[in-house]
Design a protein around this motif. Structure first.
Motif, PDB file in Angstrom:
ATOM      1  N   THR A   1      -3.779 -10.126  -7.326  1.00 42.32           N
ATOM      2  CA  THR A   1      -4.132  -8.784  -7.787  1.00 42.32           C
ATOM      3  C   THR A   1      -5.179  -8.156  -6.883  1.00 42.32           C
ATOM      4  OG1 THR A   1      -5.497  -9.980  -9.368  1.00 42.32           O
ATOM      5  CG2 THR A   1      -3.554  -8.872 -10.222  1.00 42.32           C
ATOM      6  N   GLY A   2      -5.805  -9.003  -6.078  1.00 40.91           N
ATOM      7  CA  GLY A   2      -6.830  -8.468  -5.189  1.00 40.91           C
ATOM      8  C   GLY A   2      -6.291  -8.077  -3.839  1.00 40.91           C
ATOM      9  N   GLY A   3      -4.924  -8.162  -3.629  1.00 45.17           N
ATOM     10  CA  GLY A   3      -4.344  -7.880  -2.310  1.00 45.17           C
ATOM     11  C   GLY A   3      -4.443  -6.417  -1.930  1.00 45.17           C
ATOM     12  N   ARG A   4      -4.132  -6.152  -0.672  1.00 48.71           N
ATOM     13  CA  ARG A   4      -4.094  -4.803  -0.133  1.00 48.71           C
ATOM     14  C   ARG A   4      -3.103  -3.958  -0.942  1.00 48.71           C
ATOM     15  NH1 ARG A   4      -1.051  -3.137   4.243  1.00 48.71           N
ATOM     16  NH2 ARG A   4      -0.116  -5.211   4.175  1.00 48.71           N
ATOM     17  N   ILE A   5      -3.402  -2.673  -1.089  1.00 49.36           N
ATOM     18  CA  ILE A   5      -2.488  -1.801  -1.822  1.00 49.36           C
ATOM     19  C   ILE A   5      -1.326  -1.417  -0.904  1.00 49.36           C
ATOM     20  CG2 ILE A   5      -2.219   0.456  -2.900  1.00 49.36           C
ATOM     21  CD1 ILE A   5      -5.084   0.214  -3.876  1.00 49.36           C
TER      22      ILE A   5
ATOM     23  N   GLU B   1       1.158   3.176  -3.635  1.00 52.88           N
ATOM     24  CA  GLU B   1       0.273   3.879  -4.534  1.00 52.88           C
ATOM     25  C   GLU B   1       0.895   5.206  -4.942  1.00 52.88           C
ATOM     26  OE1 GLU B   1      -3.600   4.580  -2.978  1.00 52.88           O
ATOM     27  OE2 GLU B   1      -4.483   4.926  -4.950  1.00 52.88           O
TER      28      GLU B   1
ATOM     29  N   THR C   1       0.409   1.373  -9.003  1.00 51.82           N
ATOM     30  CA  THR C   1      -0.177   0.726  -7.837  1.00 51.82           C
ATOM     31  C   THR C   1       0.464  -0.653  -7.689  1.00 51.82           C
ATOM     32  OG1 THR C   1      -2.260   1.873  -8.200  1.00 51.82           O
ATOM     33  CG2 THR C   1      -2.316  -0.072  -6.775  1.00 51.82           C
TER      34      THR C   1
ATOM     35  N   ARG D   1       0.288  -4.088  -5.281  1.00 46.16           N
ATOM     36  CA  ARG D   1      -0.509  -4.724  -4.233  1.00 46.16           C
ATOM     37  C   ARG D   1       0.340  -5.695  -3.430  1.00 46.16           C
ATOM     38  NH1 ARG D   1      -5.940  -3.866  -4.664  1.00 46.16           N
ATOM     39  NH2 ARG D   1      -6.489  -2.642  -6.500  1.00 46.16           N
ATOM     40  N   SER D   2      -0.130  -5.981  -2.249  1.00 46.50           N
ATOM     41  CA  SER D   2       0.581  -6.877  -1.345  1.00 46.50           C
ATOM     42  C   SER D   2       0.882  -8.205  -2.031  1.00 46.50           C
ATOM     43  CB  SER D   2      -0.291  -7.096  -0.103  1.00 46.50           C
ATOM     44  OG  SER D   2       0.335  -8.010   0.756  1.00 46.50           O
TER      45      SER D   2
ATOM     46  N   GLU E   1       3.040  -8.734  -4.502  1.00 51.69           N
ATOM     47  CA  GLU E   1       3.508  -8.672  -5.893  1.00 51.69           C
ATOM     48  C   GLU E   1       5.027  -8.731  -5.966  1.00 51.69           C
ATOM     49  OE1 GLU E   1       1.604  -6.511  -9.294  1.00 51.69           O
ATOM     50  OE2 GLU E   1       0.903  -5.255  -7.610  1.00 51.69           O
TER      51      GLU E   1
ATOM     52  N   ASP F   1       1.905   1.567   2.246  1.00 53.79           N
ATOM     53  CA  ASP F   1       1.276   0.776   3.301  1.00 53.79           C
ATOM     54  C   ASP F   1       0.168   1.563   3.987  1.00 53.79           C
ATOM     55  OD1 ASP F   1       1.083  -1.673   4.561  1.00 53.79           O
ATOM     56  OD2 ASP F   1       2.366  -1.073   6.239  1.00 53.79           O
TER      57      ASP F   1
ATOM     58  N   THR G   1       6.089  -8.226  -0.546  1.00 54.06           N
ATOM     59  CA  THR G   1       6.015  -7.451  -1.779  1.00 54.06           C
ATOM     60  C   THR G   1       7.431  -7.025  -2.150  1.00 54.06           C
ATOM     61  OG1 THR G   1       3.912  -6.624  -0.957  1.00 54.06           O
ATOM     62  CG2 THR G   1       4.872  -5.492  -2.871  1.00 54.06           C
TER      63      THR G   1
END
Ligand SMILES: Nc1ncnc2c1ncn2[C@@H]1O[C@H](COP(=O)(O)OP(=O)(O)OP(=O)(O)O)[C@@H](O)[C@H]1O
Ligand SMILES: [Mg+2]
Lengths: 231, 403
Positions: free
Chosen positions: A2-6, A9, A30, A32-33, A35, A68, A196
């Motif tokens: 859940t803390g990965g790069r978005i 969005e 949102t 994230r990377s 998911e 990205d 993702t």
């Protein structure tokens, strides 16, 4: 995770189709990377519309989208194409394979707009076909393959360029449950490798197997929950 | 916000890939390719073969003219002034012979009102258009011909009632050979045929002539011995120079009543006159090619409509609008040039068959083939433009949905 790069969005996105059909209302999302996300909902609820917006195949009529890190409303048509060539891989319900080309050529076409020379495309296609377990079918034509095999070819084509984001619109919709399970396992594989993945489905079993599900109804997001550790 | 925006590597495809993708599109529908390239192939084949055949026949004629020599000049009275009765001054022959650059001179004189017949029974009217002429002994060397049977007049026979027939004249009189028993009725008496000439392209009037010696002609009809045509061979490098003084030399008193011609020019001009049929077939070829181009445009429009999903897929794989446009343009050009290639080959083949059957060399100028291919390339581009632009403007989502 859940803390990965978005990677995706959406902020207050709406889509009004030319005929006057409002397919999406004020959707924010949102992703994230890394998911693996399922989009579910009844027919006509706007799932494909949403996926086309995520895939930059279409533009929203309101709200903003970033893929990205790229704000889509600042990109022209050629730049959107570049984003699709390098960042996004598509898997469609209808496979969309070229009937006149062999399996390996179909897969290699996934790199044809990335400026990769043909020899390297073919080598990459062979490697990715091995990954989906279809090396022995490389020289066959799509019509000689089963539906499940065709979808695996389409997945191979989608991921040959190692895109960070894979979008699948009803990838198991035309398959029986066994073939569907194989395709689903491949998507899980991709997820395990860090890709993702966003999957549209109305198959409850498929949806249940995914860590996160977003439910759409009448163009609105009604449910969005992660079940990473099911009760 | 703009500054930290990640850079995008643009979509790219090489020209080779463009051609490959276009070729894949065509290979998937071979029957359609054959049928839509056929019109162009037929048109180009027609154009190439017409130009090839006329080039081949011209090459033959050029070789023939080259062999006959372009240095023969013919001097005669201006027909417009005298009609058939005109003649040149008696002094003309030696005067021309003395001109610098003249290599040989030989005169003939038409015998007015003297006719030749197969027998003495043939009615006056049926003279078969054969002119009786008195001729010099060196005529054959000057005009460049030879007997196909017997021999020409000589010092011994020029005084005798013997005649040498032109090629056509012999046929009209039904004389197939020579000898004491081959006789024709000429100017109220029997003449023995001692020679028959080969066709004489540079002096076609000799083909329909009956030639007798100058002394033998004396006393036939109202003959006065004035030359009517003087054949002049010149130094090949001085033809123009000699030509410019011939009229004044032949008749210094009134040079404007003399006509000087160069028969090799007339032969070449006749070939140009035969070109009307060529332009007709050429025009038909153009029509066929244009119709073929419309066929290609039609095929491409259909193809774009049928392949919406492929177009959508390619957009999803990263193809730009330009990539899609170029793909369909390339397909149209390849399709058209394929037709052009087959057409050029067919045209060359047709030319070869026709030329060989006529005993000509096969000559298809390189520019004819090059122009054929260039025309089809341009045509393909024009035919493919509208469908290609349409394909490139499709919305990716609608294309994918097949709408
Ligand atoms: N190009 C379009 N023009 C007009 N209306 C459209 C267009 N595309 C979709 N729609 C409408 O938008 C709504 C949402 O369509 P969408 O295809 O996104 O639904 P979906 O959830 O994918 O349905 P399904 O499960 O049947 O695939 C529908 O009412 C549909 O008719
Ligand atoms: Mg849908």
């Amino acid at each position: 995770m859940t803390g990965g790069r978005i990677v995706v969005e959406l902020d207050g996105v709406g889509k009004l189709h030319p005929g006057g059909v409002r397919a999406l209302h004020d959707v924010s999302l949102t992703v994230r990377s890394g998911e693996l996300l399922g989009i579910v909902g009844p027919s006509g609820s706007g799932k494909s519309t949403l996926l086309n917006l995520l895939g930059t195949l279409d533009r929203p009529t309101s709200g903003r989208i970033a893929i990205d890190g790229h704000e889509l409303d600042r990109l022209d048509d050629d730049e959107l194409s570049a984003l699709r060539a390098r960042t996004i891989g598509f898997v469609f319900q209808q496979f969309h394979l070229a009937p006149g080309l062999s399996v390996v050529d179909n897969v290699a076409d996934g790199l044809v707009y990335c400026g990769v020379p043909r020899a390297r495309r073919l080598a990459a296609a062979a490697a990715v076909l091995e990954r989906v377990g279809l090396t022995h079918r490389s020289t066959h034509r799509p019509h000689e393959l089963s539906g499940g095999e065709r979808q695996r070819v389409a997945i191979a084509r989608a991921v040959i360029g190692r895109p960070p984001l894979v979008l699948a619109d009803e990838p198991t919709g035309n398959l029986d449950s066994r073939a569907g399970a194989v395709v689903l396992a491949l998507l899980h594989d991709l997820h395990d490798d860090g890709t993702t993945v966003v999957v549209i489905t109305h198959d409850e079993d498929v949806a249940r197997s995914l860590p996160r599900r977003v439910e759409i109804r009448d163009g609105r997001k009604v449910v969005d929950h992660s079940e990473r550790t099911p009760a | 916000m703009t500054t930290d925006r990640p850079r995008l590597d643009p979509s790219r495809t090489s020209p080779g890939d463009l051609v490959r993708v276009a070729g894949d599109g065509l290979r998937a529908r071979p029957m359609r390719v054959v049928l839509s390239a056929l019109g162009i192939a037929l048109g180009i084949a027609a154009m190439v073969s017409v130009l090839g055949i006329s080039s081949s026949s011209r090459a033959t004629l050029d070789a023939q003219i080259e062999a006959l020599g372009t240095n023969l000049l013919t001097v005669g009275p201006d027909d417009d002034v005298f009609g058939d009765e005109g003649h040149l001054p008696d002094s003309a022959t030696p005067m021309i012979g003395a001109v610098d650059g003249v290599e040989s001179v030989s005169a003939v004189a038409v015998l007015p009102k003297v006719k030749v017949y197969r027998t003495d029974q043939v009615p006056e009217a049926e003279s078969g258009g054969i002119a009786v002429m008195a001729a010099d002994l060196d005529l054959l060397e000057t005009v460049g011909t030879h007997p196909v049977a017997g021999s020409y007049l000589n010092r011994a026979t020029r005084d005798l009632p013997v005649v040498v027939l032109g090629h056509t004249a012999a046929a009209r009189l039904g004389v197939a050979g020579v000898g004491p028993d081959r006789q024709v009725f000429l100017g109220e008496q029997w003449f023995t045929v001692t020679g028959i000439l080969a066709p004489t392209p540079l002096a076609p009037e000799l083909d329909t002539a009956a030639l007798v010696g100058w002394p033998a002609a004396d006393g036939l009809g109202t003959f006065e011995g004035h030359p009517t045509t003087i054949y002049t061979r010149t130094d090949p490098d001085r033809v123009t120079e000699v030509r410019s003084v011939l009229a004044a030399t032949a008749n210094p008193a009134s040079p404007d009543q003399v006509s000087v011609s160069r028969p090799s020019d007339a032969l070449a001009a006749k070939q140009a006159a035969d070109a009307t049929l060529d332009s007709l077939v050429l025009g038909l070829g153009v029509v066929a090619v244009v119709v073929g181009g419309v066929g290609v445009a039609n095929t491409m429009v259909l193809s774009v409509l049928e392949r919406r999903e492929e177009i959508g897929l390619r957009r999803s794989l990263g193809a730009t609008r330009a990539h899609v446009r170029h793909q369909f343009l390339a397909e149209a050009v390849i399709l058209s040039v394929l037709g052009g290639l087959v057409g050029v080959l067919g045209g060359v083949l047709l030319t070869a068959v026709y030329a060989t059957a006529h005993g000509w060399p096969t000559v298809v100028p390189w520019w004819v083939s090059a122009a054929g291919l260039a025309v089809t390339a341009v045509l393909g581009g024009a035919a493919g433009l509208y469908p290609a632009v349409r394909a490139s403007r499709m919305s990716p989502t609608e294309a994918l949905a097949g709408r």
